[in-house]
Design a protein around this motif. Sequence first.
Motif, PDB file in Angstrom:
ATOM      1  N   MET A 152       6.413  -4.317   2.175  1.00 47.34           N
ATOM      2  CA  MET A 152       6.368  -2.861   2.210  1.00 47.34           C
ATOM      3  C   MET A 152       5.950  -2.351   3.588  1.00 47.34           C
ATOM      4  SD  MET A 152       3.876  -0.267   0.059  1.00 47.34           S
ATOM      5  CE  MET A 152       2.420  -0.836   0.980  1.00 47.34           C
ATOM      6  N   MET A 153       4.882  -2.916   4.133  1.00 44.52           N
ATOM      7  CA  MET A 153       4.389  -2.446   5.421  1.00 44.52           C
ATOM      8  C   MET A 153       5.410  -2.682   6.533  1.00 44.52           C
ATOM      9  SD  MET A 153       1.650  -0.769   5.501  1.00 44.52           S
ATOM     10  CE  MET A 153       0.113  -0.387   4.646  1.00 44.52           C
ATOM     11  N   ARG A 154       6.041  -3.822   6.519  1.00 45.06           N
ATOM     12  CA  ARG A 154       7.066  -4.095   7.521  1.00 45.06           C
ATOM     13  C   ARG A 154       8.220  -3.084   7.415  1.00 45.06           C
ATOM     14  NH1 ARG A 154       7.930  -9.528   9.666  1.00 45.06           N
ATOM     15  NH2 ARG A 154       6.073 -10.849   9.411  1.00 45.06           N
ATOM     16  N   THR A 155       8.604  -2.756   6.203  1.00 49.07           N
ATOM     17  CA  THR A 155       9.692  -1.804   6.000  1.00 49.07           C
ATOM     18  C   THR A 155       9.297  -0.412   6.488  1.00 49.07           C
ATOM     19  OG1 THR A 155      10.432  -3.071   4.069  1.00 49.07           O
ATOM     20  CG2 THR A 155      11.257  -0.822   4.289  1.00 49.07           C
ATOM     21  N   LEU A 156       8.089   0.017   6.134  1.00 52.58           N
ATOM     22  CA  LEU A 156       7.624   1.337   6.568  1.00 52.58           C
ATOM     23  C   LEU A 156       7.498   1.432   8.085  1.00 52.58           C
ATOM     24  CD1 LEU A 156       4.855   2.076   3.887  1.00 52.58           C
ATOM     25  CD2 LEU A 156       7.131   3.092   4.035  1.00 52.58           C
ATOM     26  N   GLN A 157       7.247   0.287   8.718  1.00 48.06           N
ATOM     27  CA  GLN A 157       7.116   0.264  10.177  1.00 48.06           C
ATOM     28  C   GLN A 157       8.456   0.172  10.896  1.00 48.06           C
ATOM     29  OE1 GLN A 157       4.370  -2.962  10.918  1.00 48.06           O
ATOM     30  NE2 GLN A 157       2.718  -1.976   9.781  1.00 48.06           N
ATOM     31  N   GLY A 158       9.551   0.171  10.130  1.00 50.51           N
ATOM     32  CA  GLY A 158      10.881   0.189  10.723  1.00 50.51           C
ATOM     33  C   GLY A 158      11.427  -1.161  11.131  1.00 50.51           C
ATOM     34  N   GLN A 159      10.911  -2.250  10.523  1.00 48.46           N
ATOM     35  CA  GLN A 159      11.398  -3.575  10.902  1.00 48.46           C
ATOM     36  C   GLN A 159      12.780  -3.879  10.318  1.00 48.46           C
ATOM     37  OE1 GLN A 159       8.605  -6.816  10.623  1.00 48.46           O
ATOM     38  NE2 GLN A 159       6.854  -5.503  11.115  1.00 48.46           N
ATOM     39  N   GLY A 160      13.196  -3.144   9.304  1.00 43.61           N
ATOM     40  CA  GLY A 160      14.558  -3.255   8.802  1.00 43.61           C
ATOM     41  C   GLY A 160      14.843  -4.504   7.993  1.00 43.61           C
ATOM     42  N   PRO A 161      14.587  -4.476   6.672  1.00 46.12           N
ATOM     43  CA  PRO A 161      14.890  -5.649   5.848  1.00 46.12           C
ATOM     44  C   PRO A 161      16.382  -5.963   5.860  1.00 46.12           C
ATOM     45  CG  PRO A 161      14.375  -3.732   4.473  1.00 46.12           C
ATOM     46  CD  PRO A 161      14.064  -3.344   5.888  1.00 46.12           C
TER      47      PRO A 161
END
Length: 309
Positions: free
Chosen positions: A237-246
């Motif tokens: 979740m945190m990676r996604t919110l930070q714009g890392q792009g799953p």
Amino acid sequence: MNELQNVIIPEWKELGLLDEVIITQSNLNDSTQIQQMRQLVDQGVDAIIVCCSNPTALNQTVQYAADKGVPVFSLTGYLTSPYAINSSVNYQVAGFEIGKNMAEQIGGEGNVLVVEGIPGTSGSDSQDRGVKAGLASAPGVKVVGSVAGMWTDQVAQGEVQKWLATHPGKLDGIVVQSAAEMGVLRAVQQSGRGDVPVAIGGELGALCYWRNNPDYITASYQVWPPADEMQLIWNIMMRTLQGQGPKIQSVLVDPIKLTHEDLTKVMNEDCSVDSPDWLSVGADRWGGSSDYLDDFFLKPADPKKYTAK
């Protein structure tokens, strides 16, 4: 909840990357969960995590959230909405390994009772399919019954007690979805059939029984270590919110097999069969490590080092 409230929340607040976590409980009611999710979206949350869900019931609500810019993350099971991101063990593979192990333990033939989790949820249904496929790998194994343990010791104990009372015939093994194995163990022992092997997952009470009875089963499979599951979905979740792009919709991990020798390294003889706690295998082994998750994102980075630009 213990991992979330006492480990994750304090750590991420200290990092300055978390304001508040709102926790709701729907008690397995889809309508209630849908209402709660819509209220959270309307309140302005940045993301929603759901647990153990019906794979299709929440899809319209996930779409509602997506339309308002709120991503939804599902742990311990999956949602089929293209707007949801999922993480869990590969339940069908895990179920197959558990079923196959039981078939091998009873010598490739015999009668087996299957204790499902919560029918209708993705994790339970996938694992149940896997269990039955694993048992079917031995033509001499017959599934003689199936009951729903609802991932709850008390429920599983009652359901298995009723089944045993009305089926006095030969029973060679019981495959149960964790978390309900301690309840099944108690039902078997109280029925006087304590020699019937029961599949054991991550409940410390059940693992303690095996710890002190080494020949009871041959292996344990970790399918749902809840603290590690929460760490995994939180980092996604945190990676996604930070714009890392799953890159993909679902991040799956392998079940972890434990031998009795493995167990003796993490559990002493003075353990308690009454323990309500769970074995934690550790985030590094359960897919929460940075190296593992980096492969699932277009722009991977350590989410704990994030700074707003």
